[in-house]
Design an enzyme around this catalytic site. Sequence first.
Site, PDB file in Angstrom:
ATOM      1  N   GLU A  23      30.971  37.922  43.988  1.00 12.79           N
ATOM      2  CA  GLU A  23      32.413  37.708  44.057  1.00 12.79           C
ATOM      3  C   GLU A  23      32.944  37.094  42.761  1.00 12.79           C
ATOM      4  O   GLU A  23      33.968  37.513  42.241  1.00 12.79           O
ATOM      5  CB  GLU A  23      32.705  36.792  45.256  1.00 12.79           C
ATOM      6  CG  GLU A  23      34.119  36.267  45.348  1.00 12.79           C
ATOM      7  CD  GLU A  23      35.091  37.260  45.989  1.00 12.79           C
ATOM      8  OE1 GLU A  23      34.611  38.322  46.415  1.00 12.79           O
ATOM      9  OE2 GLU A  23      36.282  36.957  46.038  1.00 12.79           O
ATOM     10  N   ASP A  24      32.239  36.083  42.247  1.00 12.41           N
ATOM     11  CA  ASP A  24      32.813  35.270  41.173  1.00 12.41           C
ATOM     12  C   ASP A  24      32.214  35.477  39.786  1.00 12.41           C
ATOM     13  O   ASP A  24      32.671  34.877  38.823  1.00 12.41           O
ATOM     14  CB  ASP A  24      32.682  33.776  41.530  1.00 12.41           C
ATOM     15  CG  ASP A  24      33.494  33.409  42.768  1.00 12.41           C
ATOM     16  OD1 ASP A  24      34.425  34.163  43.095  1.00 12.41           O
ATOM     17  OD2 ASP A  24      33.184  32.391  43.397  1.00 12.41           O
TER      18      ASP A  24
END
Length: 756
Positions: A93-94
């Site tokens: 996700e990051d």
Amino acid sequence: MTDEKHNQELADEEMINQSFQELLDSYLKTKHRKKVEIITKAFNFAKQAHKGVKRRSGEPYIMHPIAVAKIVCSEIGLGSTSICSALLHDVVEDTDYTVEDIENLFGPKIAQIVDGLTKISGGIFGDRASAQAENFKKLLLTMSDDIRVILIKIADRLHNMRTLGSMLPNKQYKIAGETLYIYAPLANRLGLNKIKTELEDLSFKYEHPEEYAQIQSKLAETQAEREEVFREFTTPIRQQLDKMGIKYQLLARVKSPYSIWNKMQTKHITFDEIYDILAVRIIFTPKNAEEELNECFNIYVSVSKIYKPHPDRLRDWVSHPKANGYQALHVTLMSNRGQWIEVQIRSERMNDVAEQGFAAHWKYKEGGGSEDEGELEKWLRTIKEILDDPQPDAMDFLDTIKLNLFASEIFVFTPKGEIKTMPQNCTALDFAFSIHTFLGSHCIGAKVNHKLVPLSHKLQSGDQVEILTSKSQHVQPSWINFATTAKAKAKIAAILKRERRGMQHLGEEMLHDFFKTQGLEATPENIQKICERHNIKTPEELYTAIGLKTIILSEDDKNEVKEKPATNNWKKYISFAFGVGKSNKEKSAEEKEPAPKIDSKKIVKLTPDAIQKNYIIADCCKPIPGDDVLGFVDDNNRIVIHKRQCPLAAKLKSGYGNRLLAVQWEIGKALYFPVNIYIKGIDSLGLLNKVTQVISQQLNVNIHKLSIESNDGIFEGRIQLNVHDVDDVKTITTNLRKIEEVKRVTRIENFDDQPS
Ligand code: MN
């Protein structure tokens, strides 16, 4: 690099390593196989992937995945696969790493879980309404893949809630709201009771800070008193348990702030009126596993000898565990101070299950659990079984979306984005019936992903389905061929049967009328003659055929019976009564003829046939069978049926007394009439569901129209239904009143009326 910055980095490094070491320590204490190597690898990978990134609190980002992994390990009880996935859960996700990278380094299983977590990372309630449905879909679809995705997501949410203070207020509301709406019920459903309670309390704290603080201070104020009550109440219990030689722990369970607040809201009571803030928990160590249940009951018997038990408040979840696995014996006893106090009797094992869910079972397995050798599979299967067969008392949010863990089922969306699970290979027609009987029985087609399809169209997972209906549509016998679900099939069969029965009654009356006008006797022999003439075996089939107008009685039928001569206008009568045998032009001319002279001294019978032809149900008061009614002969010589208390009828009574008629319902259950019902109550999650359940499932009645308003926690609903008569209305209102939150149920004349 400045010294200060360097020192900060060293301090962070140390904090990170220490936190990870704590994770490893608690992992090593579990009975899982010791896969320290892969966990360390996941930690190092995540640490460098998130390097340099800070959380809003100022902590290095990696502290969050470590905290989530700790929850997964020690509060949920999962093993290395889940711990690794938790450590890696925000990497895709990051950061720039992909699921493929994770798969190459950690294998397909962990990659799949991380992928699932990444997909649902947006949360349930996106900023746009459409995103909500999309995320919901992702959540559920991932859930069906691997329940660990959901467990890790719950851990992630728990940590975010624990650190919510550093978020911006608007984010706090959003996160607290969705936590209460989805994650707490989810945790409850999976038996993670402790986590559920903590999530609720944290949400409550951020959503209603003042009330939360008030309850906390009330709890603090009353703590000394509770301790005193506890001491006094448990002293004789301790003595008794000691005498019995039982190894036990006595705990004071204080109701959570959220539960207290919730009870104050729903029961409209004050803090001081809540009698069960204090409960006593007896947690015992059974002498051996076989004696566990017996000991529970022995303890129950001996404490009930000390204090008088409440006759209606024994809850046996020992022999009948709750859907989420909860086991305990709850008994409410009268203390010497005259207060009812709940005592919960649990074994150590039951207590662990209550707090940790099924993960706790592992602790009691010989040789320990191993996540990769089928033990997890067993646990997952247990959850699947529970979810598949929920107990009625567990009817909560999750039951309405019904967690689905089987590939044989698909997810389908309503136009509003609501999710329905359906069996694979189901058709649009099945879907219509699954939503509502009315929708099913009146559907003419469907739009799947905005494209028009026939009712027989097979649905796919992810389809958005809109059912198109028409009031004039009726259930067709051929539908049985493309209904695949038991529900749709049963409904179709029932409706067809009911219609056939209605037709049979109608046909029987028509035949008798025919006999009567012909001056014939309706003897079994005469009926038999007609049957034979039409090649029909039974009188019932004959009636149905006449009712359906597949047989039109004629002069030949009369001749067949060969009795008294016919009257002059019998033919006309038949065609009039049966509405057939003439062209439309003739028919309309006929209808304009004045109705036969009405004998106002006689009681006019309102039969199903008559009501559809010569009678009009007054629009002002909308009477239905069973209502006290009167008839009024209008200028066109038709009879308008009013309720006796109708204001308009009162006017007619005074002005046109000679046009009034006594009428009597003789409809039976042959026809449906619309009726409006008004409901008022305390709004709560799932209330609408309960209401529609009562109406559509329990009573099998069709909803026509529904409007719901909720203001400041008060729920006001208006429902238009089709019923046979006043008895139906009574059954419905009685059943609706049984719903706890429902405070008022009343019939209203018009849909938008305010109840008097
Ligand atoms: Mn996270």
